[in-house]
Design a protein around this motif. Structure first.
Motif, PDB file in Angstrom:
ATOM      1  N   LYS A 112      46.668  -8.420  90.342  1.00 43.94           N
ATOM      2  CA  LYS A 112      46.270  -8.617  88.946  1.00 43.94           C
ATOM      3  C   LYS A 112      46.220 -10.108  88.615  1.00 43.94           C
ATOM      4  CE  LYS A 112      45.553  -7.744  84.558  1.00 43.94           C
ATOM      5  NZ  LYS A 112      44.212  -7.293  84.098  1.00 43.94           N
ATOM      6  N   TRP A 113      47.245 -10.848  89.060  1.00 42.13           N
ATOM      7  CA  TRP A 113      47.309 -12.280  88.763  1.00 42.13           C
ATOM      8  C   TRP A 113      46.145 -13.017  89.414  1.00 42.13           C
ATOM      9  CZ3 TRP A 113      49.128 -15.533  85.440  1.00 42.13           C
ATOM     10  CH2 TRP A 113      49.305 -16.881  85.756  1.00 42.13           C
ATOM     11  N   MET A 114      45.868 -12.716  90.691  1.00 41.03           N
ATOM     12  CA  MET A 114      44.807 -13.419  91.403  1.00 41.03           C
ATOM     13  C   MET A 114      43.414 -12.992  90.949  1.00 41.03           C
ATOM     14  SD  MET A 114      46.594 -15.495  93.033  1.00 41.03           S
ATOM     15  CE  MET A 114      45.188 -16.354  93.769  1.00 41.03           C
ATOM     16  N   SER A 115      43.329 -11.909  90.184  1.00 38.67           N
ATOM     17  CA  SER A 115      42.020 -11.510  89.649  1.00 38.67           C
ATOM     18  C   SER A 115      41.487 -12.534  88.661  1.00 38.67           C
ATOM     19  CB  SER A 115      42.098 -10.131  88.980  1.00 38.67           C
ATOM     20  OG  SER A 115      42.851 -10.181  87.770  1.00 38.67           O
ATOM     21  N   LEU A 116      42.334 -13.470  88.245  1.00 38.30           N
ATOM     22  CA  LEU A 116      41.873 -14.561  87.379  1.00 38.30           C
ATOM     23  C   LEU A 116      40.735 -15.340  88.027  1.00 38.30           C
ATOM     24  CD1 LEU A 116      45.301 -15.940  86.083  1.00 38.30           C
ATOM     25  CD2 LEU A 116      43.463 -15.036  84.644  1.00 38.30           C
ATOM     26  N   ILE A 117      40.739 -15.401  89.360  1.00 37.11           N
ATOM     27  CA  ILE A 117      39.681 -16.152  90.048  1.00 37.11           C
ATOM     28  C   ILE A 117      38.768 -15.223  90.850  1.00 37.11           C
ATOM     29  CG2 ILE A 117      40.941 -18.326  90.164  1.00 37.11           C
ATOM     30  CD1 ILE A 117      41.665 -17.585  93.079  1.00 37.11           C
ATOM     31  N   ALA A 118      38.721 -13.952  90.458  1.00 46.05           N
ATOM     32  CA  ALA A 118      37.913 -12.971  91.179  1.00 46.05           C
ATOM     33  C   ALA A 118      36.443 -13.364  91.304  1.00 46.05           C
ATOM     34  CB  ALA A 118      38.046 -11.600  90.530  1.00 46.05           C
ATOM     35  N   PRO A 119      35.784 -13.841  90.241  1.00 50.17           N
ATOM     36  CA  PRO A 119      34.362 -14.208  90.392  1.00 50.17           C
ATOM     37  C   PRO A 119      34.146 -15.282  91.454  1.00 50.17           C
ATOM     38  CG  PRO A 119      34.941 -14.028  88.078  1.00 50.17           C
ATOM     39  CD  PRO A 119      36.235 -13.973  88.837  1.00 50.17           C
ATOM     40  N   PRO A 174      48.026  -3.642  97.973  1.00 47.85           N
ATOM     41  CA  PRO A 174      49.062  -4.033  97.005  1.00 47.85           C
ATOM     42  C   PRO A 174      50.451  -3.937  97.618  1.00 47.85           C
ATOM     43  CG  PRO A 174      47.453  -2.582  95.982  1.00 47.85           C
ATOM     44  CD  PRO A 174      47.147  -2.577  97.452  1.00 47.85           C
ATOM     45  N   LEU A 175      51.325  -4.864  97.267  1.00 48.69           N
ATOM     46  CA  LEU A 175      52.687  -4.863  97.796  1.00 48.69           C
ATOM     47  C   LEU A 175      53.592  -3.909  97.026  1.00 48.69           C
ATOM     48  CD1 LEU A 175      53.169  -8.696  98.442  1.00 48.69           C
ATOM     49  CD2 LEU A 175      52.402  -6.928 100.029  1.00 48.69           C
ATOM     50  N   SER A 176      53.140  -3.471  95.861  1.00 46.24           N
ATOM     51  CA  SER A 176      53.916  -2.532  95.056  1.00 46.24           C
ATOM     52  C   SER A 176      52.945  -1.780  94.152  1.00 46.24           C
ATOM     53  CB  SER A 176      54.955  -3.277  94.209  1.00 46.24           C
ATOM     54  OG  SER A 176      54.316  -3.967  93.139  1.00 46.24           O
ATOM     55  N   PRO A 177      53.396  -0.666  93.558  1.00 45.99           N
ATOM     56  CA  PRO A 177      52.502   0.068  92.645  1.00 45.99           C
ATOM     57  C   PRO A 177      51.990  -0.785  91.490  1.00 45.99           C
ATOM     58  CG  PRO A 177      54.392   1.415  93.228  1.00 45.99           C
ATOM     59  CD  PRO A 177      54.673   0.037  93.766  1.00 45.99           C
ATOM     60  N   GLY A 178      52.786  -1.771  91.093  1.00 43.74           N
ATOM     61  CA  GLY A 178      52.355  -2.627  89.990  1.00 43.74           C
ATOM     62  C   GLY A 178      51.254  -3.592  90.362  1.00 43.74           C
ATOM     63  N   ASP A 179      51.119  -3.910  91.644  1.00 47.75           N
ATOM     64  CA  ASP A 179      50.116  -4.854  92.154  1.00 47.75           C
ATOM     65  C   ASP A 179      50.052  -6.113  91.289  1.00 47.75           C
ATOM     66  OD1 ASP A 179      48.150  -5.920  93.772  1.00 47.75           O
ATOM     67  OD2 ASP A 179      46.510  -4.878  92.759  1.00 47.75           O
ATOM     68  N   PHE A 180      51.202  -6.718  91.064  1.00 44.85           N
ATOM     69  CA  PHE A 180      51.251  -7.893  90.209  1.00 44.85           C
ATOM     70  C   PHE A 180      50.468  -9.064  90.793  1.00 44.85           C
ATOM     71  CE2 PHE A 180      55.200  -5.554  89.215  1.00 44.85           C
ATOM     72  CZ  PHE A 180      54.953  -5.296  87.878  1.00 44.85           C
ATOM     73  N   ILE A 181      50.521  -9.226  92.116  1.00 42.40           N
ATOM     74  CA  ILE A 181      49.778 -10.318  92.751  1.00 42.40           C
ATOM     75  C   ILE A 181      48.284 -10.103  92.593  1.00 42.40           C
ATOM     76  CG2 ILE A 181      49.222 -11.441  94.939  1.00 42.40           C
ATOM     77  CD1 ILE A 181      52.095 -10.999  95.807  1.00 42.40           C
TER      78      ILE A 181
END
Length: 213
Positions: A130-137, A121-128
């Motif tokens: 979380k966002w890219m988890s949309l296509i995790a499967p 993660p680039l930050s504690p929030g790990d916004f990227i």
């Protein structure tokens, strides 16, 4: 210290001395009459794949939404903050666009992060993340393929994510209803930064093909 980076001020000077004089009438018309683009582009915020440049579009021609990975989340009216959904709502319900194009591109950093199981993660929030988890499967399925190279896996997921976003577009009632009435058409496209090639998704098969120019 200037109030803007000098290269932006230089670009603005060039705009005002070249492009704006040639299109000043168009800008004045847009200012008074408002915008009425027929097409919305959902694109990645990567600086190398600007839709206005790729499609040689003038002011007011495209309504462009850019985010990491050119993703569209599913319809979730849960009271949270949804910038992508808000832009989609405005384009479809207010501007009444007739086309929505989801355009991915090669060498996408967001897609690479989705494929990298060791991505930090680039930050504690790990916004990227979380966002890219949309296509995790899809990312997990593609990552497990040992028959493809890393480059092939990335290209595969870049294109799969486009189909995924188009499927999510159809979860929005305003999109599915208008598409069913023939008033809205969804498209997919993929741009190769290194060659300038544009690949367009065949709506029947899902395959990406080079359009005839």
């Amino acid at each position: 210290m200037p109030h803007l980076p000098e290269h932006l001020l230089t670009g603005y000077r060039n705009f005002m001395t070249s492009r704006y004089p040639a299109e000043s009438g168009r800008y004045r018309s847009l200012a008074h009459e408002g915008q009425a683009p027929e097409t919305m582009i959902v694109a990645c915020c990567d600086s190398r794949s600007a839709p206005e440049a790729i499609f040689d579009a003038g002011p007011g021609e495209l309504f462009v939404l850019r985010n990491v990975g050119n993703l569209v989340p599913p319809y979730e009216p849960d009271g949270e903050f949804h910038s992508t959904s808000a832009a989609l709502e405005f384009a479809v319900q207010s501007l009444k666009v007739r086309n929505i194009v989801v355009m991915g591109h090669g060498r996408c950093g967001g897609i690479r992060a989705a494929l990298d199981t060791n991505f930090a993660p680039l930050s504690p929030g790990d916004f990227i993340g979380k966002w890219m988890s949309l296509i995790a499967p899809a990312a997990e399925t593609v990552s497990s393929s040992t028959f493809m190279t890393a480059t092939e896996r990335q290209t595969a997921l870049e294109r799969i994510s486009i189909r995924y976003s188009i499927a999510n577009l159809r979860t929005f009632p305003c999109v599915s209803i208008l598409e069913g009435k023939g008033k809205l058409t969804l498209y997919g496209a993929w741009f190769d930064i290194s060659t300038g090639e544009l690949w367009v998704m065949n709506k029947e098969t899902g395959d990406f093909e080079r359009p005839e120019l």
